[in-house]
Scaffold this active site. Sequence first.
Site, PDB file in Angstrom:
ATOM      1  N   HIS A 299       0.876  -1.178   0.000  1.00 61.30           N
ATOM      2  CA  HIS A 299       0.000   0.000   0.000  1.00 61.30           C
ATOM      3  C   HIS A 299       0.912   1.226   0.000  1.00 61.30           C
ATOM      4  CE1 HIS A 299      -4.033   1.930   0.927  1.00 61.30           C
ATOM      5  NE2 HIS A 299      -3.166   2.938   0.959  1.00 61.30           N
TER       6      HIS A 299
ATOM      7  N   GLU B 193     -11.454   3.998   6.597  1.00 63.18           N
ATOM      8  CA  GLU B 193     -10.431   4.957   7.038  1.00 63.18           C
ATOM      9  C   GLU B 193     -11.142   6.195   7.585  1.00 63.18           C
ATOM     10  OE1 GLU B 193      -6.421   7.217   5.316  1.00 63.18           O
ATOM     11  OE2 GLU B 193      -7.891   6.438   3.899  1.00 63.18           O
TER      12      GLU B 193
END
Length: 333
Positions: free
Chosen positions: A12, A200
């Site tokens: 990521h 998130e």
Amino acid sequence: MIDTTLPLTDIHRHLDGNIRPQTILELGRQYNISLPAQSLETLIPHVQVIANEPDLVSFLTKLDWGVKVLASLDACRRVAFENIEDAARNGLHYVELRFSPGYMAMAHQLPVAGVVEAVIDGVREGCRTFGVQAKLIGIMSRTFGEAACQQELEAFLAHRDQITALDLAGDELGFPGSLFLSHFNRARDAGWHITVHAGEAAGPESIWQAIRELGAERIGHGVKAIEDRALMDFLAEQQIGIESCLTSNIQTSTVAELAAHPLKTFLEHGIRASINTDDPGVQGVDIIHEYTVAAPAAGLSREQIRQAQINGLEMAFLSAEEKRALREKVAAK
């Protein structure tokens, strides 16, 4: 804390969030672009997170100066090449670089498909030069709306064999995954893997939606999964990986402090979670920092850190044969 007998991965990692401050300065001068500062020392506070940002959207504005200097496809090619050089310097064996060509093209109206091609070229040359293995993940920047994401998708499809997966990133609260169902249907038809930024800024329902409606095999960040025990059970049972980014989650104020980060709980729950950087150039960190400083501060034991390192390869968008070859290559060194 890094096991040198195992492959080190970063799955990521935003290519357009890892533009060196020195490169921003040099490209600004090369293309006569006005920058907020004229020396490296005075530029850094504008392009790197010095103190934690109040939210994700505020954090994302730090990335803007990096893409404002991308005045040509050569500039895009350069930052792609430098991303691989940085990965090699960090000791990474395998990296998945994700990028939003629409975001990179925006400041100077570059052709979006041309940006994709330039990134592919820069990464390929970097891999040849530095011996790092890399794959590319295409990002649709949801912040710019459905039509802009459609344009990015078309650019990726024009180079479908060089793109490994599709991702959705940006303003999770303002642009939920439900707006992009048709985009992901086409991505799956193209044979790509799917990873989605979810949980998130929004809650666990965003993760459920990414899995059920968009077909996510991995979740970017996913910190809000901690709020839903059934979701954590599902992630563990289905081996849907969480791409954890420890320092990033503190800097965006998604998590208050490292000691409160859910990564340790995810690992204890049997969830396949890994350690990654996110936007290392903007954050002023690297993968070594995440393993040796951030992970222990998040309460991970040495064995849990090793498990997260193993998970990074297990979660990677590589074939079983590619994973085996990488393990053997590292073990032989």
